[in-house]
Design an enzyme around this catalytic site. Structure first.
Site, PDB file in Angstrom:
ATOM      1  N   CYS A  72       0.797  -1.223   0.000  1.00  0.00           N
ATOM      2  CA  CYS A  72       0.000   0.000   0.000  1.00  0.00           C
ATOM      3  C   CYS A  72       0.829   1.271   0.000  1.00  0.00           C
ATOM      4  CB  CYS A  72      -0.919   0.003   1.222  1.00  0.00           C
ATOM      5  SG  CYS A  72      -0.017  -0.009   2.789  1.00  0.00           S
ATOM      6  N   GLU A 115      -7.310  -5.756  -0.036  1.00  0.00           N
ATOM      7  CA  GLU A 115      -7.254  -4.770   1.054  1.00  0.00           C
ATOM      8  C   GLU A 115      -6.139  -3.782   0.769  1.00  0.00           C
ATOM      9  OE1 GLU A 115      -5.193  -3.486   4.849  1.00  0.00           O
ATOM     10  OE2 GLU A 115      -4.474  -4.849   3.301  1.00  0.00           O
ATOM     11  N   ARG A 160      -7.684   2.716  12.529  1.00  0.00           N
ATOM     12  CA  ARG A 160      -7.064   2.155  11.320  1.00  0.00           C
ATOM     13  C   ARG A 160      -8.113   2.056  10.216  1.00  0.00           C
ATOM     14  NH1 ARG A 160      -2.400  -0.700  11.075  1.00  0.00           N
ATOM     15  NH2 ARG A 160      -1.968  -1.877   9.173  1.00  0.00           N
ATOM     16  N   ARG A 162      -9.053   1.280   6.437  1.00  0.00           N
ATOM     17  CA  ARG A 162      -8.568   0.534   5.279  1.00  0.00           C
ATOM     18  C   ARG A 162      -9.708   0.327   4.294  1.00  0.00           C
ATOM     19  NH1 ARG A 162      -4.415   1.957   6.833  1.00  0.00           N
ATOM     20  NH2 ARG A 162      -2.478   0.819   7.225  1.00  0.00           N
TER      21      ARG A 162
END
Length: 321
Positions: A72, A115, A160, A162
């Site tokens: 990512c 993801e 977090r 995502r």
């Protein structure tokens, strides 16, 4: 349903799906240290430790589900946001290549879970996400995507966010798929971290560290987790941990810190970081591996309970067909 995972890391996605009663059978990961952690905890899964560019569609067994938390950094706000111009961003196309090769062998997985960082959605004014959607559509997938925060959807006290992409070959299965709903955050920091715990000397900050005076001046609350950002200290006042990052074990950057009940300033231990990603207590950390590797692995991983809830929603959508 059987599962194969790409960019498997330490197997957080595999674990979440396993908890939802899927069967992980095959995985690929390039990092040899992450592979040690994966193999210790996923003994029934065949892990291929190699560059994804060298993997062929023929190497992946026929499975119902293929997953991938592809790198990512190329899309991250914390990185340079180069996206597909960055070699790490181009790794998405390795997933497309493998799926194309699997389709030619008549074993295209029915379900995908991908993801990435939240910024993937908005990167390059949304063009990056359009390309991803278009490439998956060419292979016959129908998809949905949501940004989920671990503290809202995983009952884990970590901020977090995502993006999760769920894709099905069958359009009607997608129509039955329902994203998990928000749940109350009952798992507090102090349930996962003990401020009474005596840990190894290396986790403490003492007067001999040049940053000590700055830390002492700023770290004053026994309710918060702080983040040391090299030149300043940031307190997370919302009662959760800041996003755990892959570089939190290197050079004092992004390290999560607490003030314990003896007024000592210390780093979170690797085990505490695993707790904040929702890994169970029986998840093993390999012996004779540097903490910096474990911090990196945890920061690169997913929040397991979030994955479990998505996997359960996938299962429900498939069962109702």
């Amino acid at each position: 349903m059987k599962l194969a995972s790409l960019f498997a890391g330490i197997g957080g996605i595999d674990l979440g799906f396993e908890q939802a009663e899927f069967t992980p059978i095959w995985a690929n990961e390039i990092d040899i240290n992450a592979a040690k952690t994966f193999n210790l905890n996923h003994k029934k899964t065949r892990l291929i430790v190699d560059d994804i560019c060298k993997i062929k569609g023929a190497d992946i067994p026929a499975v119902e589900v293929l997953t991938g938390g592809f790198p990512c950094q190329a899309f991250s706000v914390a990185g340079y946001r180069k996206g597909f111009e960055d070699d790490r961003g181009n790794l998405f196309f390795q997933i497309i290549r493998l799926l194309t090769e699997m389709e030619e062998l008549d074993k295209l997985p029915k379900i995908l879970l991908l993801e990435n960082v939240k910024n993937l959605y908005s990167h390059d004014n949304g063009n990056t996400f359009k390309v991803i959607k278009s490439e998956l559509k060419k292979l016959g997938y129908h998809l949905t995507a949501e940004v989920l925060n671990s503290m809202d959807f995983g009952n884990v006290p970590q901020n977090r966010e995502r993006i999760y992409i769920v894709a099905f070959l069958d359009k009607e299965t997608l129509q039955r798929f329902v994203w998990p709903q928000k749940i109350p955050l009952t798992n507090t920091i102090d349930k996962l971290i003990s401020r009474n715990l005596k840990v190894y000397h290396k986790y403490y900050y003492h007067e001999d560290k040049k940053s000590y005076e700055m830390l002492k001046e700023n770290i004053t609350s026994k309710k918060s987790i702080y983040q040391f950002r090299r030149v300043y200290v940031r307190e997370n006042k919302s009662g959760v941990c800041p996003t755990l990052t892959a570089n939190m074990g290197t050079g004092g950057h992004n390290v999560p810190l607490i003030l314990d009940n003896d007024n000592n300033i210390r780093k979170l231990t690797p085990r505490e970081c695993l707790n904040l990603q929702g890994f169970p207590q029986n998840f093993e950390i390999p012996k004779n591996i540097a903490d910096s590797h474990i911090y990196k692995q945890v920061g690169n991983s997913v929040t397991v309970p979030v994955i479990k809830r998505i996997a359960e929603s996938i299962k429900k959508a498939v069962k109702n067909q």
